[in-house]
Design an enzyme around this catalytic site. Structure first.
Site, PDB file in Angstrom:
ATOM      1  N   ASP A  90       0.440  -0.966  -0.004  1.00  0.00           N
ATOM      2  CA  ASP A  90      -0.161  -0.059  -0.221  1.00  0.00           C
ATOM      3  C   ASP A  90       0.535   1.346   0.027  1.00  0.00           C
ATOM      4  OD1 ASP A  90      -2.418  -1.243   0.296  1.00  0.00           O
ATOM      5  OD2 ASP A  90      -2.283  -1.071   2.318  1.00  0.00           O
ATOM      6  N   ASP A 117      -4.556  -3.045   4.833  1.00  0.00           N
ATOM      7  CA  ASP A 117      -4.653  -2.035   6.653  1.00  0.00           C
ATOM      8  C   ASP A 117      -6.499  -2.091   5.782  1.00  0.00           C
ATOM      9  OD1 ASP A 117      -5.777  -0.302   4.297  1.00  0.00           O
ATOM     10  OD2 ASP A 117      -3.789   1.153   5.477  1.00  0.00           O
ATOM     11  N   ASP A 131      -9.488  -5.173   2.105  1.00  0.00           N
ATOM     12  CA  ASP A 131      -7.764  -6.053   1.702  1.00  0.00           C
ATOM     13  C   ASP A 131      -7.638  -7.233   2.467  1.00  0.00           C
ATOM     14  OD1 ASP A 131      -6.925  -3.867   0.609  1.00  0.00           O
ATOM     15  OD2 ASP A 131      -6.528  -3.452   2.635  1.00  0.00           O
TER      16      ASP A 131
END
Length: 785
Positions: free
Chosen positions: A175, A483, A487
């Site tokens: 990310d 997070d 996901d």
């Protein structure tokens, strides 16, 4: 519960809530009907926590090695037992005085039985030495030690096997926000009423109508809040980093949060989600006028706008020229690593809004014919050490890919700043791709170019999942950071799921294998180092153990065949076994990772556990030990100048020297095993306190066994000359190891050569059978003719 980002509406028809789910919007009264394992969430968690007994790739390899060593050891033990039994009953086995131990018709049954028991004890000891019972201990020790040390490096391991798998990772899909960046956002640029605002929070020259609409929209269309601090009296902003940045900017524009929210009532909310990249709210003002406010990704909101407000407060048409101008502004902000957010609004007739509350919940808030209010750029600076961490990964053969929901220009700028994109790499096809484009390709088409992808912008959770699946099909060992709740599918699908400890949701953490406690990419790199250290430590121990196995088995086997006696007794072999297994595992399995681990490529899924380098080292060391000790076995009395002593005394001293020299060979070789592919075996020795302690402990015990445990260990005290001889024999293994490490080894694993030979044999036999079949057919045809 499922990791999907879609929201489920609850009403009288479907009132049940599942434990562990989050309330995204609305309010109500809840009655608890079940807790713990009686809930759906509890049942899922119980399933997750169950141990399915599945073995890790390393455990499978270790079982193969252990089985092979055990079989060889058992075969040698059986052979030695049979040879010694035959020699015993044929009168070829002599006692320490040189007399036969068995004479037909003269030796008593008790003496014969004792002789058989001693031979059996030697055979059993050989099996005990050969069976690598220290391997499970070494694996457990190195995994437990690594887990403990990884906690200090801000990584919480939830699944033990993830430690070793991380060492094999070939790519990391990371990310952006909070992992590569600090997640401390601030509005640094603003484009309002057709002009750039410097500084962005100044109200000078700002049209009152735009200021009023912005403050109204920001205060109502938010998941954050603003309140006064009890202590200092200053305004405190809470919410996500993006929301906090926007609310802080609005406060500087003159927003009174509570007053603004009291001026209007919320009719309906379209909560921001990662698929549509926008969120909206429908408000009913005190004058019964309905305002609809939207905010979200700048380029998406811009496409929905038909008008804009100029500096005089007049509404102007959004011409194609104006659209292009705004797009250039967005691209410019994105190129400066800013996250671009746009604000827009429109009015709506009250009679077009459903009156019934249930109907209103399914009402789609109008998102066409919007009026653009502002475009702002939010800065989220990169973490200070992230560029160095990315460079370490690249040097280690681990490709870092950035997967973000930001637009392609922001993603490209951040990736360049972090070092993920190299100069000139951004011009390559498929290096930078948007989520929707990647999604539009078929599964087979994705596999063709997925290796080239460095940056994926405007990605949805589904795109992330597709990327992980494609990379795994290409043979990559994939680590994924995430997070959010959405996901979870990608984290579950990846070989190693890494969730964020600060920003991560509970669902993301439960789906992951390792939790990064500080949300920092540098901690991910440390996890890779520890993963490689686990694998390297196991290999060090195996090299050390195999060397001892080969030497001990060969010496006893050759000596048993030739002389009918073994130079290493049962007690001595058990002491060597203790050094090799328990103490060796403790010493080598707790070695800390070194920078050297991060300059070699990752270990592939199918690479053998015993590498060519290990084979080279252990074969040479075992050959040296066997040669020296066999020479001492057969010529020791002459070399050690024991001719004048009695046969019993000479044999006792010689066997003690053999035992002592053999142990010193293992002690010195333990240093060689620390660095299988490096000449300097002492690097980092000062930090390995446990290793030094175990070596010292072994030396002290060896001196005590030789000098004071004569009856128990069948040894005799040695003079200082004999001790020097033993130490020199062990010491020679150091320069020998240094010379051997200069010999190059082929890259193709040794096991592949045997597989290739088998294939060739199979292929030739198949060809032979085919040719025989053709000959028979031809013969039959000729006969028929």
């Amino acid at each position: 519960m499922t990791g999907e980002s879609k929201y489920v509406y609850k009403d009288k028809k479907n009132p049940f809530l599942m434990s562990g789910c989050k309330v995204a919007d609305g309010y109500g009264t809840m009655l608890v009907t079940a807790v713990g394992l009686n809930t759906e969430w509890g049942l899922v968690m119980a399933t997750i926590s169950e141990d399915n007994g599945e073995e890790t790739p390393l455990q499978v390899r270790l079982n193969g090695v252990a089985t092979f060593i055990g079989k060889v050891g058992l075969a040698v033990a059986v052979l030695v037992f049979l040879i010694l039994i035959i020699r015993f009953f044929t009168g070829h086995t002599e006692d320490k005085y040189g007399k036969p131990m068995f004479k037909a018709g003269k030796t008593s049954v008790g003496d014969a039985f004792n002789g058989i028991v001693k031979i059996f004890a030697i055979a059993v000891t050989i099996v005990v030495v050969a069976v690598p019972e220290g391997l499970p201990l070494a694996v457990t020790l190195t995994l437990a030690y690594s887990m403990r040390k990884m906690m200090a490096d801000k990584a919480l391991v939830r699944r033990l096997s993830a430690c070793e798998t991380m060492g094999s990772a070939t790519t990391i899909c990371s990310d952006k926000t909070g992992t590569l960046t600090l997640n401390q956002m601030t509005v640094v640029k603003a484009f309002i009423a057709g002009e750039s605002r410097e500084p962005p929070d100044t109200t000078e020259g700002l049209p009152p109508v735009i200021q009023a609409l912005l403050v109204e929209g920001i205060s109502q269309n938010t998941t954050g809040s603003v309140c006064k601090s009890k202590g200092s009296g200053e305004m405190e902003v809470t919410g996500s980093p993006t929301e906090k940045a926007i609310l802080s900017w609005a406060l500087k524009l003159g927003m009174n949060f509570d007053d603004e929210r009291s001026k209007s009532s919320v009719l309906h909310v379209f909560t921001f989600n990662s698929e549509k990249k926008r969120g909206g709210v429908a408000l009913k003002r005190s004058d019964s006028e309905v305002h609809i406010h939207w905010k979200g990704a700048a380029e998406i909101i811009l496409d929905l706008c038909k008008t804009w407000i100029d500096s005089s407060g007049s509404v102007q048409e959004m011409t194609p020229t104006k659209v292009d101008e705004n797009k250039k502004i967005i691209e410019g902000m994105a190129a400066a690593t800013l996250r671009c957010i746009a604000f827009a609004y429109r009015t709506c007739d009250l009679h077009n809004v459903p009156v019934d509350e249930e109907q209103r919940q399914s009402w789609q808030i109008p998102e066409d014919n919007l009026t653009l209010l502002a475009i702002v750029g939010i800065k989220d600076p990169c973490r200070p050490n992230v560029r160095e961490a990315v460079h370490i990964c690249q040097k280690a053969g681990v490709k870092v890919r950035m997967v973000t929901g930001d637009n392609i220009y922001t993603a490209k700028a951040i990736a360049t700043e972090c070092g993920i994109l190299q100069p000139g790499e951004d011009t390559e096809q498929y290096a930078i791709i948007e989520g929707r484009d990647f999604r539009s390709y078929s599964e087979d088409e994705r596999l063709k170019f997925v290796d080239k992808i460095c940056v994926m912008g405007r990605s949805s959770p589904t795109d992330k999942l597709y990327l992980v699946q494609a990379l795994r099909k290409r043979g990559h060992v994939v680590a994924v950071t995430g997070d959010g709740t959405n996901d979870a599918p990608a984290l579950h699908e990846a070989d190693i799921g890494l969730s964020m400890g600060i920003q991560g949701t509970e669902v993301a953490k439960e789906s992951s294998d390792i939790i990064i406690l500080d949300d920092n990419f540098a901690s991910v790199v440390k996890v890779v180092r520890w993963g490689r250290s686990v694998y390297a430590n196991i290999q060090k121990f195996i090299q050390f153990q195999l060397t001892v196995n080969v030497a001990a088995l060969t010496i006893n086997f050759v000596a048993a065949i030739s002389s009918g006696d073994v130079p290493l007794t049962a007690v001595q072999l058990l002491w060597v076994n203790l050094i090799m297994d328990t103490l060796g595992a403790l010493a080598l399995a707790t070695e800390a990772p070194t920078d050297h681990l991060m300059i070699r490529p990752p270990v592939g899924r199918r690479e053998p556990l015993i590498t060519n380098i290990m084979w080279r080292n252990l074969i040479v060391q075992a050959f040296y030990q066997v040669t020296v000790l066999l020479v001492l076995t057969f010529k020791g009395n002459d070399i050690l100048d024991l001719k004048l002593d009695s046969t019993a005394r000479a044999n006792e001293v010689r066997n003690t020297v053999i035992f002592n020299a053999f142990v010193f060979c293992q002690i010195f070789n333990e240093f060689n095993s620390r660095k299988p592919d490096q000449i300097n075996i002492f690097r980092g020795l000062r930090q390995s306190h446990l290793f030094v302690g175990i070596i010292s402990f072994t030396l002290v015990l060896q001196v005590l066994i030789v000098e004071f445990a004569g009856k128990f260990a069948k040894t005799t005290p040695l003079n200082w000359k004999k001790w020097i001889i033993c130490i020199v024999i062990g010491f020679i293994s150091w320069p020998l190891a240094a010379i051997v490490k200069l010999i190059p080894v082929p890259e193709t694993p040794l096991s592949d050569y045997f597989r290739l030979k088998k294939r060739r044999r199979r292929h030739s036999s198949e060809n032979r059978s085919k040719s025989d079949g053709k000959a028979e057919v031809n013969e039959g045809q000729n006969h028929h003719v």
